[in-house]
Write a protein that holds these residues in place. Sequence first.
Motif, PDB file in Angstrom:
ATOM      1  N   ILE A 139     -13.289  41.909 101.506  1.00  0.00           N
ATOM      2  CA  ILE A 139     -13.715  40.560 101.134  1.00  0.00           C
ATOM      3  C   ILE A 139     -15.138  40.574 100.579  1.00  0.00           C
ATOM      4  O   ILE A 139     -15.455  39.870  99.613  1.00  0.00           O
ATOM      5  CB  ILE A 139     -13.607  39.625 102.351  1.00  0.00           C
ATOM      6  N   ASP A 140     -15.989  41.397 101.162  1.00  0.00           N
ATOM      7  CA  ASP A 140     -17.372  41.489 100.683  1.00  0.00           C
ATOM      8  C   ASP A 140     -17.497  42.246  99.376  1.00  0.00           C
ATOM      9  O   ASP A 140     -18.593  42.315  98.802  1.00  0.00           O
ATOM     10  CB  ASP A 140     -18.243  42.164 101.738  1.00  0.00           C
ATOM     11  N   GLY A 141     -16.393  42.836  98.904  1.00  0.00           N
ATOM     12  CA  GLY A 141     -16.422  43.555  97.638  1.00  0.00           C
ATOM     13  C   GLY A 141     -17.102  44.900  97.708  1.00  0.00           C
ATOM     14  O   GLY A 141     -17.704  45.347  96.717  1.00  0.00           O
ATOM     15  N   ALA A 142     -17.038  45.575  98.881  1.00  0.00           N
ATOM     16  CA  ALA A 142     -17.682  46.875  99.034  1.00  0.00           C
ATOM     17  C   ALA A 142     -16.961  47.932  98.202  1.00  0.00           C
ATOM     18  O   ALA A 142     -15.724  47.993  98.190  1.00  0.00           O
ATOM     19  CB  ALA A 142     -17.680  47.291 100.513  1.00  0.00           C
ATOM     20  N   LEU A 143     -17.733  48.748  97.514  1.00  0.00           N
ATOM     21  CA  LEU A 143     -17.167  49.841  96.744  1.00  0.00           C
ATOM     22  C   LEU A 143     -16.700  50.945  97.687  1.00  0.00           C
ATOM     23  O   LEU A 143     -17.027  50.960  98.875  1.00  0.00           O
ATOM     24  CB  LEU A 143     -18.195  50.376  95.745  1.00  0.00           C
ATOM     25  N   TRP A 144     -15.956  51.912  97.143  1.00  0.00           N
ATOM     26  CA  TRP A 144     -15.356  52.929  97.999  1.00  0.00           C
ATOM     27  C   TRP A 144     -16.426  53.780  98.694  1.00  0.00           C
ATOM     28  O   TRP A 144     -16.276  54.139  99.861  1.00  0.00           O
ATOM     29  CB  TRP A 144     -14.417  53.814  97.183  1.00  0.00           C
ATOM     30  N   TRP A 145     -17.530  54.093  97.968  1.00  0.00           N
ATOM     31  CA  TRP A 145     -18.563  54.910  98.603  1.00  0.00           C
ATOM     32  C   TRP A 145     -19.286  54.130  99.699  1.00  0.00           C
ATOM     33  O   TRP A 145     -19.581  54.667 100.766  1.00  0.00           O
ATOM     34  CB  TRP A 145     -19.550  55.394  97.555  1.00  0.00           C
ATOM     35  N   ALA A 146     -19.587  52.870  99.440  1.00  0.00           N
ATOM     36  CA  ALA A 146     -20.232  52.039 100.464  1.00  0.00           C
ATOM     37  C   ALA A 146     -19.315  51.845 101.662  1.00  0.00           C
ATOM     38  O   ALA A 146     -19.772  51.834 102.813  1.00  0.00           O
ATOM     39  CB  ALA A 146     -20.622  50.694  99.863  1.00  0.00           C
ATOM     40  N   LYS A 147     -18.028  51.720 101.418  1.00  0.00           N
ATOM     41  CA  LYS A 147     -17.074  51.573 102.520  1.00  0.00           C
ATOM     42  C   LYS A 147     -17.017  52.838 103.361  1.00  0.00           C
ATOM     43  O   LYS A 147     -16.964  52.781 104.597  1.00  0.00           O
ATOM     44  CB  LYS A 147     -15.694  51.238 101.957  1.00  0.00           C
ATOM     45  N   LEU A 148     -17.037  54.000 102.692  1.00  0.00           N
ATOM     46  CA  LEU A 148     -17.034  55.260 103.440  1.00  0.00           C
ATOM     47  C   LEU A 148     -18.315  55.425 104.247  1.00  0.00           C
ATOM     48  O   LEU A 148     -18.279  55.828 105.414  1.00  0.00           O
ATOM     49  CB  LEU A 148     -16.877  56.440 102.477  1.00  0.00           C
ATOM     50  N   ARG A 149     -19.452  55.097 103.635  1.00  0.00           N
ATOM     51  CA  ARG A 149     -20.741  55.353 104.277  1.00  0.00           C
ATOM     52  C   ARG A 149     -21.019  54.397 105.431  1.00  0.00           C
ATOM     53  O   ARG A 149     -21.506  54.831 106.487  1.00  0.00           O
ATOM     54  CB  ARG A 149     -21.843  55.252 103.234  1.00  0.00           C
ATOM     55  N   TYR A 150     -20.718  53.106 105.238  1.00  0.00           N
ATOM     56  CA  TYR A 150     -21.118  52.113 106.223  1.00  0.00           C
ATOM     57  C   TYR A 150     -19.978  51.639 107.127  1.00  0.00           C
ATOM     58  O   TYR A 150     -20.255  50.983 108.137  1.00  0.00           O
ATOM     59  CB  TYR A 150     -21.724  50.894 105.510  1.00  0.00           C
ATOM     60  N   VAL A 151     -18.747  51.947 106.781  1.00  0.00           N
ATOM     61  CA  VAL A 151     -17.618  51.471 107.584  1.00  0.00           C
ATOM     62  C   VAL A 151     -16.890  52.627 108.255  1.00  0.00           C
ATOM     63  O   VAL A 151     -16.688  52.621 109.475  1.00  0.00           O
ATOM     64  CB  VAL A 151     -16.637  50.648 106.708  1.00  0.00           C
ATOM     65  N   ILE A 152     -16.500  53.635 107.468  1.00  0.00           N
ATOM     66  CA  ILE A 152     -15.648  54.698 108.006  1.00  0.00           C
ATOM     67  C   ILE A 152     -16.462  55.779 108.700  1.00  0.00           C
ATOM     68  O   ILE A 152     -16.142  56.180 109.821  1.00  0.00           O
ATOM     69  CB  ILE A 152     -14.788  55.291 106.871  1.00  0.00           C
ATOM     70  N   PHE A 153     -17.527  56.260 108.066  1.00  0.00           N
ATOM     71  CA  PHE A 153     -18.299  57.364 108.652  1.00  0.00           C
ATOM     72  C   PHE A 153     -18.891  57.046 110.022  1.00  0.00           C
ATOM     73  O   PHE A 153     -18.934  57.930 110.877  1.00  0.00           O
ATOM     74  CB  PHE A 153     -19.394  57.797 107.681  1.00  0.00           C
ATOM     75  N   PRO A 154     -19.369  55.818 110.291  1.00  0.00           N
ATOM     76  CA  PRO A 154     -19.834  55.543 111.666  1.00  0.00           C
ATOM     77  C   PRO A 154     -18.763  55.731 112.730  1.00  0.00           C
ATOM     78  O   PRO A 154     -19.068  56.147 113.850  1.00  0.00           O
ATOM     79  CB  PRO A 154     -20.301  54.083 111.580  1.00  0.00           C
ATOM     80  N   TYR A 155     -17.511  55.429 112.392  1.00  0.00           N
ATOM     81  CA  TYR A 155     -16.431  55.649 113.343  1.00  0.00           C
ATOM     82  C   TYR A 155     -16.113  57.132 113.523  1.00  0.00           C
ATOM     83  O   TYR A 155     -15.559  57.528 114.545  1.00  0.00           O
ATOM     84  CB  TYR A 155     -15.168  54.906 112.890  1.00  0.00           C
ATOM     85  N   LEU A 156     -16.455  57.943 112.534  1.00  0.00           N
ATOM     86  CA  LEU A 156     -16.149  59.371 112.598  1.00  0.00           C
ATOM     87  C   LEU A 156     -17.266  60.191 113.241  1.00  0.00           C
ATOM     88  O   LEU A 156     -17.103  61.404 113.404  1.00  0.00           O
ATOM     89  CB  LEU A 156     -15.884  59.917 111.186  1.00  0.00           C
ATOM     90  N   LYS A 157     -18.364  59.560 113.594  1.00  0.00           N
ATOM     91  CA  LYS A 157     -19.508  60.301 114.119  1.00  0.00           C
ATOM     92  C   LYS A 157     -19.152  61.064 115.392  1.00  0.00           C
ATOM     93  O   LYS A 157     -19.439  62.259 115.518  1.00  0.00           O
ATOM     94  CB  LYS A 157     -20.661  59.346 114.385  1.00  0.00           C
ATOM     95  N   GLY A 158     -18.501  60.388 116.346  1.00  0.00           N
ATOM     96  CA  GLY A 158     -18.138  61.046 117.597  1.00  0.00           C
ATOM     97  C   GLY A 158     -17.114  62.152 117.420  1.00  0.00           C
ATOM     98  O   GLY A 158     -17.346  63.294 117.847  1.00  0.00           O
TER      99      GLY A 158
END
Length: 334
Positions: free
Chosen positions: A224-243
Amino acid sequence: MTTPSTTERQDSAALGRAVPPVGGRTSKPPRRRRLDTRGRPLWMLLPGGILMALVIVIPLVLGVVIALLDLDQYTLRSWLSAPFVGLGNFVEALTQSSLLRSIGISASFALIVTAITLPIGVVAAIATQNAFRGRAVVRSIFLIPYVLPAFVVATVWRTILQPSGIANHALSVFGIDGGLWLNGPKSYWALVFVAIWSSWPFIYLLALSGLQSVETEVHEAAAIDGALWWAKLRYVIFPYLKGPISLAIIIAILHNINNFTLPFVLFGVPTPDAVQVMPVLTYIASFQSFRFGLSAAMAICSLVIVAIPLFVYLRAVRLDSGDEKVVTETEAAR
């Protein structure tokens, strides 16, 4: 009897005083107390403690005792009366043997394999996260290198990398002379390649488990916020993958440092000097040279080296903190 107003009750509750509710009963604010650990049945830990002592503690103590003795094929029968040399085996292992060189080979091998398998596993997990036709088949194919036993993987690649094997035949089509892969300086990179092929699905599994924990609402909000794929990976997906990724890195490094089956079966004994990792060197000192005291000292040195990244990881995730628990209890109004 007058009843306190709502404003008075809120002010009294904010100050932590007891408030007489309607009906004359007094209610107290929630009270925090520490759990009482005296009544815990610690005897239930006894079976696990005995098993840990038999499997870990006793062999470790015996290894330390053997490392302090000049134990070889001549004194093995009466090993308790073998000559005591103290730290002599450790000094010999660090100064006169090739242990330090093997430590460098093992460390570089583990770091290179982990650094290459990490992006491969993460990319494969992201590629198979969303549903598509044939996803189950693709995921099953990705797991084939990981589910195969290590000696099977080493045997198959030993056949492929022979001078007259499939690898050199395929390279000859492009006019490339493969040469010797199982001996000489190329053996190190052959070991790295085979280890990458067989271990990247482990990173893939842990990364996929981390992606499963990303809530659907988070993806919808990013869309909905119009995040691009790189921004989505960096700020949405990668934080969940940290652990999961941190755990995958430390386990992969420890596994690659302690990997014995793959180089032993792939190259045989004696192994080329370029792939003489710590487990293989310890095996040669023990079962080829019959220097059991020296090999025990090498094993203890290897254990200390392996414990370093493990300790760093435990400190990073704060797993060594206390297990004190605090609960909140609300008493019923009287």
